[in-house]
Design an enzyme around this catalytic site. Structure first.
Site, PDB file in Angstrom:
ATOM      1  CE  LYS A 107     -12.997   0.471  -0.405  1.00  0.00           C
ATOM      2  NZ  LYS A 107     -12.012   1.354   0.263  1.00  0.00           N
TER       3      LYS A 107
HETATM    4  C1  LIG Z   1     -11.224   0.746   1.322  1.00  0.00           C
HETATM    5  C2  LIG Z   1      -9.911   1.392   1.585  1.00  0.00           C
HETATM    6  C3  LIG Z   1      -8.931   0.760   2.386  1.00  0.00           C
HETATM    7  C4  LIG Z   1      -9.180  -0.568   3.069  1.00  0.00           C
HETATM    8  O1  LIG Z   1      -9.258  -1.640   2.149  1.00  0.00           O
HETATM    9  P1  LIG Z   1      -9.833  -3.060   2.633  1.00  0.00           P
HETATM   10  O2  LIG Z   1      -9.839  -3.891   1.407  1.00  0.00           O
HETATM   11  O3  LIG Z   1     -11.219  -2.782   3.157  1.00  0.00           O
HETATM   12  O4  LIG Z   1      -8.932  -3.563   3.695  1.00  0.00           O
HETATM   13  C5  LIG Z   1      -7.701   1.376   2.546  1.00  0.00           C
HETATM   14  N1  LIG Z   1      -7.452   2.588   1.987  1.00  0.00           N
HETATM   15  C6  LIG Z   1      -8.369   3.227   1.218  1.00  0.00           C
HETATM   16  C7  LIG Z   1      -8.030   4.546   0.644  1.00  0.00           C
HETATM   17  C8  LIG Z   1      -9.622   2.656   0.987  1.00  0.00           C
HETATM   18  O5  LIG Z   1     -10.518   3.312   0.250  1.00  0.00           O
END
Ligand SMILES: *Cc1c(COP(=O)(O)O)cnc(C)c1O
Length: 437
Positions: A107
């Site tokens: 993210k």
């Molecule tokens: C947010 C997150 C996800 C999921 O990602 P999306 O874009 O919401 O599908 C998967 N793994 C981790 C470690 C995350 O922080």
């Protein structure tokens, strides 16, 4: 480039408007109206380009009408100041390690890009005083808070459930200070999310302050995630491994995999995708039945994917709405799997003992999806490793019998001083707090 709403009732928006509003007026999600297809030869040339060059090429195709090239290059430099290695695990299986950013989760890419793009609109285009509200069960809050730290003209309020995020996660957004405020809500993650939603709908609050959201419904967080799909393809292309590429994405709100679908739509040749879920298998059920039935999330060890109503589902439907039978087209392009905590732990143990590679619980779902999909000999499998295992240290150590090292970036957060504002889970109290800001 203009952005339309997936509900098709709101007017087209500029990039600036789409980023500042977050959600369209008709509650739909913004999508880019027309993307210049990146020509095949550009994709072919990417194997000789750096991560920065590839990201700039894709960013210019997406945002080049609205933001000048020099600014985009600067935003990319500030966003992608870390590596995104493609690591071979065994046979034809590779890991795309998206966890080398400042908060050790994928993210960071979208959050940092969004913060810098908003910062540009504020300094160059006369936009003023934007307030970002973000509800978090752990990972989103840290990536957003760190991405926006010190960006002038933006204040960030991170709402998190008291006592329900891990200490490692908590310190990443409660120790920062400056323009970041942590609101410790006496309630659940669902309460935090409901408070944020109510604030967006409250007229008085919206007259008092400009609000936007920084989760993957925001186009500026969602679209930049397409960069690393191009980069991963290019790395595999160097060794002739990219011709039949299958990409498995651990999915919660489905922003990450949808960014991959956009990359594919822009001309990146990806044979198929795998949506890997934990026990929150709403999307898998959709693939199987054609019916989309959201339900309350259940808690798992891959907690960043504990989502009962994936917010980007409408974007996937929208991308495939050009087909006569969208459900059929989606099942041709995306396979789905779901794993229990026990299965996730078994996968982590197996990969650690056989190949010496430490998966985090989210990446483990992605890896296992590739195995269960039974790739043929010509296909290459790539899974997205979305978080550093140290972010889930207690679960990982317990499952693997390890004592994994905490990277220095994470240790630094843990030395910081916690500051937060305690609030109950009632809207009145939250509203009074915001109206005083
Ligand atoms: C947010 C997150 C996800 C999921 O990602 P999306 O874009 O919401 O599908 C998967 N793994 C981790 C470690 C995350 O922080």
């Amino acid at each position: 480039m203009k952005y339309y709403s997936t509900n098709k009732q709101a007017p087209l928006a500029s990039l600036k408007k789409a980023v500042i509003k977050g959600l369209a007026g008709d509650k739909g999600l913004y999508m880019p109206e027309n993307i210049d297809l990146l020509k095949d030869f550009v994709v072919g040339e990417m194997k000789d380009m750096t991560l920065r060059e590839i990201a700039c090429t894709v960013a210019k195709a997406l945002f080049g009408d609205d933001v000048d090239g020099k600014t985009l290059e600067k935003i990319i430099d500030d966003t992608l100041s870390f590596d995104i290695p493609v690591t071979p695990i065994h046979d034809n299986i590779y890991s795309l390690e998206l966890f080398h950013g400042p908060t050790l989760a994928f993210k960071d890419v979208g959050a940092r890009f969004m913060a810098r793009l908003l910062g540009y609109f504020i300094t160059k285009e006369g936009v003023r005083d934007v307030n970002v509200l973000v509800a978090t069960s752990g990972d989103t809050g840290s990536a957003v808070a760190n991405g926006f730290l010190g960006v002038e003209g933006i204040k960030v309020y991170v709402l998190y459930p008291k006592g329900k995020v891990s200490p490692i996660q908590e310190c990443q957004f409660t120790t920062l200070g400056q323009n970041i405020t942590a609101l410790e809500i006496d309630g659940t993650f669902d309460d935090c999310q409901a408070l944020v939603k109510s604030a967006f709908m409250d007229l008085e609050i919206n007259e008092h302050m400009k609000l936007t959201s920084a989760n993957s419904i925001n186009i500026a967080r969602f679209l930049p995630q397409s960069f690393y799909y191009f980069y991963a393809y290019a790395q595999l292309d160097k060794t002739g491994k990219a011709d039949e590429l299958v990409i498995s994405v651990p999915s919660g709100n489905f922003g990450n995999i949808t960014a991959g679908l956009v990359a594919n739509w822009m001309g990146l040749p990806i044979k198929r995708f795998i949506a890997a879920n934990n026990r929150n298998d709403i999307f898998l059920n959709y693939l199987k039945t054609g019916r989309y039935t959201p339900r309350p999330s259940v808690a798992t060890i891959a907690n960043a994917m504990d989502v009962g109503n994936p917010s980007n589902f409408d974007r996937i439907i929208d991308l495939f709405s050009i087909y006569p039978d969208p459900h059929k087209a989606i099942t041709k392009k995306i396979a789905g799997y779901a794993y229990t905590d026990k299965e996730i732990a078994n996968t982590m143990r197996k990969v650690y003992t056989q190949y010496g590679y430490i998966l985090d619980p989210h990446g483990a779902c992605g890896y296992q999806g590739l195995i269960d999909n039974q790739l043929n000999g010509n296909e290459t499998g790539l899974f997205l490793e979305t978080a550093h295992p140290a972010k889930f240290k207690s679960a990982v150590d317990e499952i693997l019998g390890t004592n994994i090292e905490i990277p220095p970036t994470l240790q630094a957060f843990m030395k910081g001083h916690k500051q937060s504002v305690g609030l109950s889970n009632t809207f009145n109290e939250f509203k009074a707090y915001l109206m005083n800001q």
